[in-house]
Write a protein that holds these residues in place. Structure first.
Motif, PDB file in Angstrom:
ATOM      1  N   LEU A  46     -13.207 -14.721  13.118  1.00 13.46           N
ATOM      2  CA  LEU A  46     -12.330 -14.948  11.967  1.00 13.46           C
ATOM      3  C   LEU A  46     -13.605 -15.537  10.473  1.00 13.46           C
ATOM      4  O   LEU A  46     -14.395 -16.116  10.574  1.00 13.46           O
ATOM      5  CB  LEU A  46     -11.005 -15.967  11.441  1.00 13.46           C
ATOM      6  N   ALA A  47     -13.622 -14.564   9.868  1.00 13.46           N
ATOM      7  CA  ALA A  47     -14.358 -15.052   8.845  1.00 13.46           C
ATOM      8  C   ALA A  47     -13.481 -16.703   8.345  1.00 13.46           C
ATOM      9  O   ALA A  47     -12.657 -16.896   8.469  1.00 13.46           O
ATOM     10  CB  ALA A  47     -14.473 -14.453   8.078  1.00 13.46           C
ATOM     11  N   SER A  48     -15.123 -17.545   7.388  1.00 18.07           N
ATOM     12  CA  SER A  48     -14.476 -18.692   7.146  1.00 18.07           C
ATOM     13  C   SER A  48     -12.998 -18.832   5.503  1.00 18.07           C
ATOM     14  O   SER A  48     -13.579 -17.667   5.053  1.00 18.07           O
ATOM     15  CB  SER A  48     -15.439 -19.126   7.505  1.00 18.07           C
ATOM     16  N   GLY A  49     -12.039 -19.243   5.601  1.00 18.88           N
ATOM     17  CA  GLY A  49     -11.482 -19.274   4.342  1.00 18.88           C
ATOM     18  C   GLY A  49     -11.150 -17.899   3.639  1.00 18.88           C
ATOM     19  O   GLY A  49     -10.922 -16.601   4.517  1.00 18.88           O
ATOM     20  N   ALA A  50      -9.811 -18.094   3.025  1.00 19.66           N
ATOM     21  CA  ALA A  50      -9.029 -17.417   2.534  1.00 19.66           C
ATOM     22  C   ALA A  50      -9.982 -15.280   2.012  1.00 19.66           C
ATOM     23  O   ALA A  50     -10.067 -14.746   2.053  1.00 19.66           O
ATOM     24  CB  ALA A  50      -8.276 -17.194   1.428  1.00 19.66           C
ATOM     25  N   ALA A  51     -11.489 -16.266   0.664  1.00 19.13           N
ATOM     26  CA  ALA A  51     -12.366 -15.148   0.333  1.00 19.13           C
ATOM     27  C   ALA A  51     -12.862 -14.853   1.341  1.00 19.13           C
ATOM     28  O   ALA A  51     -13.581 -13.775   1.209  1.00 19.13           O
ATOM     29  CB  ALA A  51     -13.689 -15.863  -0.606  1.00 19.13           C
ATOM     30  N   GLY A  52     -13.775 -15.139   2.762  1.00 14.40           N
ATOM     31  CA  GLY A  52     -14.445 -14.780   3.289  1.00 14.40           C
ATOM     32  C   GLY A  52     -13.827 -14.087   4.201  1.00 14.40           C
ATOM     33  O   GLY A  52     -14.082 -12.870   4.678  1.00 14.40           O
ATOM     34  N   GLN A  53     -12.476 -14.048   4.539  1.00 14.56           N
ATOM     35  CA  GLN A  53     -11.373 -13.249   5.354  1.00 14.56           C
ATOM     36  C   GLN A  53     -11.089 -11.909   4.509  1.00 14.56           C
ATOM     37  O   GLN A  53     -10.811 -11.036   4.870  1.00 14.56           O
ATOM     38  CB  GLN A  53     -10.251 -13.995   5.407  1.00 14.56           C
ATOM     39  N   ALA A  54     -11.223 -12.289   3.442  1.00 15.77           N
ATOM     40  CA  ALA A  54     -10.410 -11.106   2.298  1.00 15.77           C
ATOM     41  C   ALA A  54     -12.003 -10.485   2.664  1.00 15.77           C
ATOM     42  O   ALA A  54     -11.527  -8.362   2.559  1.00 15.77           O
ATOM     43  CB  ALA A  54      -9.778 -11.279   1.010  1.00 15.77           C
ATOM     44  N   ARG A  55     -13.044 -10.372   2.067  1.00 15.54           N
ATOM     45  CA  ARG A  55     -14.327  -9.794   2.082  1.00 15.54           C
ATOM     46  C   ARG A  55     -13.796  -9.348   3.423  1.00 15.54           C
ATOM     47  O   ARG A  55     -14.745  -7.795   3.471  1.00 15.54           O
ATOM     48  CB  ARG A  55     -15.619 -10.727   2.257  1.00 15.54           C
ATOM     49  N   GLU A  56     -14.333  -9.564   4.446  1.00 14.36           N
ATOM     50  CA  GLU A  56     -14.238  -9.048   6.112  1.00 14.36           C
ATOM     51  C   GLU A  56     -12.960  -8.213   5.783  1.00 14.36           C
ATOM     52  O   GLU A  56     -13.212  -6.843   6.590  1.00 14.36           O
ATOM     53  CB  GLU A  56     -14.459  -9.930   7.292  1.00 14.36           C
ATOM     54  N   ALA A  57     -11.730  -8.136   5.620  1.00 15.23           N
ATOM     55  CA  ALA A  57     -11.791  -7.462   5.885  1.00 15.23           C
ATOM     56  C   ALA A  57     -11.350  -6.308   5.023  1.00 15.23           C
ATOM     57  O   ALA A  57     -10.952  -5.035   5.625  1.00 15.23           O
ATOM     58  CB  ALA A  57      -9.371  -8.140   5.387  1.00 15.23           C
ATOM     59  N   LEU A  58     -11.789  -6.281   4.243  1.00 18.47           N
ATOM     60  CA  LEU A  58     -12.175  -5.132   3.298  1.00 18.47           C
ATOM     61  C   LEU A  58     -13.143  -4.847   3.753  1.00 18.47           C
ATOM     62  O   LEU A  58     -13.701  -2.912   3.306  1.00 18.47           O
ATOM     63  CB  LEU A  58     -12.209  -5.393   1.969  1.00 18.47           C
TER      64      LEU A  58
END
Length: 128
Positions: A46-58
């Motif tokens: 998983l990417a780090s943090g909520a912003a990083g995870q949102a970026r990767e999910a998108l």
């Protein structure tokens, strides 16, 4: 129905497809914020943090839509799952950057927790 799969997005870890095309729509399964694996067969992280995870999910969402011959501009509806509404501002900033002026219908669903300890999961329906 047509099952959609691309190696450019996180592979399914269960009994589901990355997306399914049916009746002119592309239904994309919930995407977590996994980084692309460094090597084939490597377990994604998983990417780090909520912003990083949102970026990767998108990013995963975009790759799947493109594999289906669709795009983010064709998204009609998005569902965003987060385990804590306190993360929403951070996630929404990334979401706005990704979609720009395009504003699909959207639902934000606060949950208790997401699989793998993820902070964001995003599913979508697009024209396709």
């Amino acid at each position: 129905m047509e099952m959609i799969h691309t190696h450019k997005a996180t592979p399914p870890a269960g009994h589901y497809s990355q997306a399914v095309r049916a009746n002119g729509f592309v239904f994309v399964s919930g995407q977590l914020g996994f980084l692309p694996p460094a090597a084939p067969g490597e377990r994604p992280a998983l990417a780090s943090g909520a912003a990083g995870q949102a970026r990767e999910a998108l990013r995963n969402l975009r790759e799947i839509l493109e594999a289906a011959g669709s795009s983010l501009a064709a998204v009609a509806s998005v569902t965003v799952y987060i385990p804590d509404v306190g993360l929403w501002d951070e996630v929404n900033r990334v979401y706005e950057q990704c979609f720009g002026g395009h504003r699909p219908a959207r639902a934000i669903v606060p949950t208790r927790e997401l699989h793998h300890g993820a902070l964001v999961e995003i599913s979508a329906i697009a024209l396709g």
